[in-house]
Design a protein around this motif. Sequence first.
Motif, PDB file in Angstrom:
ATOM      1  N   TYR A  47       0.830  -1.196   0.000  1.00  0.00           N
ATOM      2  CA  TYR A  47       0.000   0.000   0.000  1.00  0.00           C
ATOM      3  C   TYR A  47       0.868   1.250   0.000  1.00  0.00           C
ATOM      4  N   SER A  48       0.387   2.285  -0.671  1.00  0.00           N
ATOM      5  CA  SER A  48       1.043   3.590  -0.575  1.00  0.00           C
ATOM      6  C   SER A  48       0.689   4.214   0.765  1.00  0.00           C
ATOM      7  N   HIS A  49       1.378   5.306   1.102  1.00  0.00           N
ATOM      8  CA  HIS A  49       1.111   5.968   2.377  1.00  0.00           C
ATOM      9  C   HIS A  49      -0.321   6.505   2.435  1.00  0.00           C
ATOM     10  N   ALA A  50      -0.793   7.049   1.327  1.00  0.00           N
ATOM     11  CA  ALA A  50      -2.163   7.574   1.295  1.00  0.00           C
ATOM     12  C   ALA A  50      -3.177   6.444   1.462  1.00  0.00           C
ATOM     13  N   GLU A  51      -2.892   5.313   0.825  1.00  0.00           N
ATOM     14  CA  GLU A  51      -3.792   4.162   0.952  1.00  0.00           C
ATOM     15  C   GLU A  51      -3.795   3.616   2.373  1.00  0.00           C
ATOM     16  N   LEU A  52      -2.659   3.698   3.037  1.00  0.00           N
ATOM     17  CA  LEU A  52      -2.584   3.235   4.420  1.00  0.00           C
ATOM     18  C   LEU A  52      -3.481   4.059   5.331  1.00  0.00           C
ATOM     19  N   GLU A  53      -3.496   5.365   5.100  1.00  0.00           N
ATOM     20  CA  GLU A  53      -4.342   6.247   5.916  1.00  0.00           C
ATOM     21  C   GLU A  53      -5.811   5.847   5.784  1.00  0.00           C
ATOM     22  N   LYS A  54      -6.253   5.613   4.548  1.00  0.00           N
ATOM     23  CA  LYS A  54      -7.643   5.222   4.322  1.00  0.00           C
ATOM     24  C   LYS A  54      -7.906   3.807   4.820  1.00  0.00           C
ATOM     25  N   ASN A  68      -0.962  -2.338  15.317  1.00  0.00           N
ATOM     26  CA  ASN A  68      -0.805  -0.976  15.817  1.00  0.00           C
ATOM     27  C   ASN A  68      -1.373   0.044  14.840  1.00  0.00           C
ATOM     28  N   PRO A  69      -1.710   1.246  15.325  1.00  0.00           N
ATOM     29  CA  PRO A  69      -2.024   2.338  14.401  1.00  0.00           C
ATOM     30  C   PRO A  69      -0.825   2.625  13.508  1.00  0.00           C
ATOM     31  N   VAL A  70      -1.061   3.084  12.305  1.00  0.00           N
ATOM     32  CA  VAL A  70       0.011   3.255  11.342  1.00  0.00           C
ATOM     33  C   VAL A  70       1.005   4.322  11.777  1.00  0.00           C
ATOM     34  N   HIS A  71       0.587   5.253  12.630  1.00  0.00           N
ATOM     35  CA  HIS A  71       1.492   6.308  13.088  1.00  0.00           C
ATOM     36  C   HIS A  71       2.027   6.049  14.495  1.00  0.00           C
ATOM     37  N   ASN A  72       1.971   4.800  14.931  1.00  0.00           N
ATOM     38  CA  ASN A  72       2.559   4.456  16.229  1.00  0.00           C
ATOM     39  C   ASN A  72       4.075   4.657  16.185  1.00  0.00           C
ATOM     40  N   HIS A  73       4.638   5.155  17.288  1.00  0.00           N
ATOM     41  CA  HIS A  73       6.077   5.447  17.336  1.00  0.00           C
ATOM     42  C   HIS A  73       6.839   4.153  17.635  1.00  0.00           C
ATOM     43  N   MET A 111       5.575   7.159   9.343  1.00  0.00           N
ATOM     44  CA  MET A 111       4.963   6.560  10.527  1.00  0.00           C
ATOM     45  C   MET A 111       5.301   7.302  11.815  1.00  0.00           C
ATOM     46  N   VAL A 112       6.560   7.677  12.007  1.00  0.00           N
ATOM     47  CA  VAL A 112       6.972   8.275  13.293  1.00  0.00           C
ATOM     48  C   VAL A 112       7.294   9.752  13.202  1.00  0.00           C
ATOM     49  N   GLY A 113       7.323  10.315  11.990  1.00  0.00           N
ATOM     50  CA  GLY A 113       7.510  11.759  11.865  1.00  0.00           C
ATOM     51  C   GLY A 113       8.909  12.199  11.515  1.00  0.00           C
ATOM     52  N   HIS A 114       9.879  11.297  11.487  1.00  0.00           N
ATOM     53  CA  HIS A 114      11.246  11.676  11.113  1.00  0.00           C
ATOM     54  C   HIS A 114      11.979  10.460  10.572  1.00  0.00           C
TER      55      HIS A 114
END
Length: 636
Positions: A15-22, A292-297, A520-523
């Motif tokens: 999946y692309s990042h945009a697809e992951l969000e959806k 986990n949520p996709v933006h979990n650290h 996912m983690v911001g950096h």
Amino acid sequence: MKLKLPNPGLEDRIYSHAELEKLEKVQAGDRPQWDNKAQYILTCVGFCVGLGNVWRFPYLCQSHGGGAFMIPFLLLLVLEGIPLLHLEFAVGQRLRKGSIGVWRSISPYLTGVGVASMMCSFMVGMYYNTIMAWVMWYFFNSFQDPLPWSQCPINDNRTGFVSECARSSPVDYFWYRETLNISTKIEDSGGIQWWMILCLIAAWVVLWVCCIRGIETTGKAVYITSTLPYVVLTIFLIRGLTLKGSVSGIIFLFTPDVDELMNPTTWLDAGAQVLFSFSLAFGGLISFSSYNPVHNHCEKDSVIISIINGLTSIYSATVIYSIIGFRATEKYDDCVSRNIMALLNTFDLPEGNITESNYDEVFRTLNSTNPETIQGLNLTSCDMKTFLSEGVEGTGLAFIIFTEAITKMPLSPLWSVLFFIMLFCLGLSTMFGNIEGCVVPLQDLNILPKTWPKEVFTGLTCLVCCLIALIFVQRSGNYWLALFDGFGASVPLLVIAFCEIFAVIYVYGIDRFNEDLKFMVGHKPNIFWQAMWRVLSPLVLLVILVFYFIATLSKKLTYFVWDPESPVFPVLAQAAYPDWISGIIFILAGIPCLSIPGVALFMFIWKRCCKKDRHYTEECLNTISDKVPMSVATSD
């Protein structure tokens, strides 16, 4: 110039990042998720922190220079453990699948990596839960006062103790005869022990109930299974520090021997212990992180769990050796008391003339004046360091050394119950990950109907494991368990771990992986992670793998047996494995390793000779562990 192997079709398999969000929003009701972050952390800690932290790390620490062993252990924890843990967390969270689904998404030719992980989880789970059955047996027998392993049984003629027990010790006799009813060789199965069958069935039923709905049920159980061992360890530490000689054990454990740092075996054992204590390459951590949520650290999670794991090993070693120090002091005092009594009787000295404080001085005096008499007494050499050096690992520590120390404590049944509750919780929380490492890949393979609920998959896995594990409840079962433990989860895990890091960095691509982590983690990962993943961690793993493989091949195929007829009894006798055992070892260690190139070769032939009209990628994404198809994820 950056090295990256060709990997056509990767964009279509992930999946692309945009697809992951959806996708995360669509899957919220379909796919299991953790109730909270604490539940996830406790589950991962429970999986990583197992029996090895309690009964293998203290032994390695003591036998490899005490405090000096901490240097290679902590160094390799940073170079090997933390980077691999972060990698497994990140790839599971990014691709949202179990071990087979993850590696198949990266490349169909890597499907064998997930298959190998599943095999290792399956084999380890079989014998690991047998240990849980032994723990349950001791737990049930702990509700007696005195404890059944505190004294020898009377013989049939009621004229004395049973000979086998009198010649060894009550704890040895209860373990080898009353519990295992062990045979004298691995070829002699001796039949199945009914009391062990009941405990084995009970252990698998408890595990199935806890895992029946995956993380929905195990996530609740870890609040107890992952925290209670720390409570019990703390209670034992407080109690241990009040016992005579406990500080001597702790000092002995951590007294550094810097010469051990020059011993290659010390570094090899440290590297292997780091890998095995983190439960890497089993696939369970990948599955857990996929919920986990996709933006979990995930970066922070890997560091936290690594620190907890390392500190737990050191903490448990301190607790264990506080008790071993007490046991050694008791044995030393008993030894000195017997010698004092012999000297008093031989030289007709008044009682109290020789005490522990002046024993050495009096002994030297008598030995100089009456050497022949002293020599004829055959006095036992009483050396505190020798008693402390009787370091054992595994079942020997849990069921012999520690149980003997418990019998010498006041309220011994209470301490026995606490100890075996702790061991059961440690083992059970580790088994949660092993079952997850079997069930999710099994679902991803689509061998069984997709409509079957997870309860059925979990039940079938537990049932098959329980049936095969009957081999461990024979009279020769302990020998088989040692064989599985020695070869089933050693070299294969090292091979899998190396393949995992190579696949992510050089097949999936380090640049793509960096962008995923930034999403996912911001950096992006800093220079430490880059250096570890690109060079140092693969190099360390390769060196450990090569030397471990050489050490395993050069090792003579022998095992230790309990044989009352042996001239060295009650010491375990060394025996050679039968010739056919090489085939069993190949199945345990060779098949998981060969499944990686084997599946890759099968996929190559399949794609060249048996290609279907449908696209492979569509089938790849439609797995049980990732139920929502791409069309749903990308729809507006």
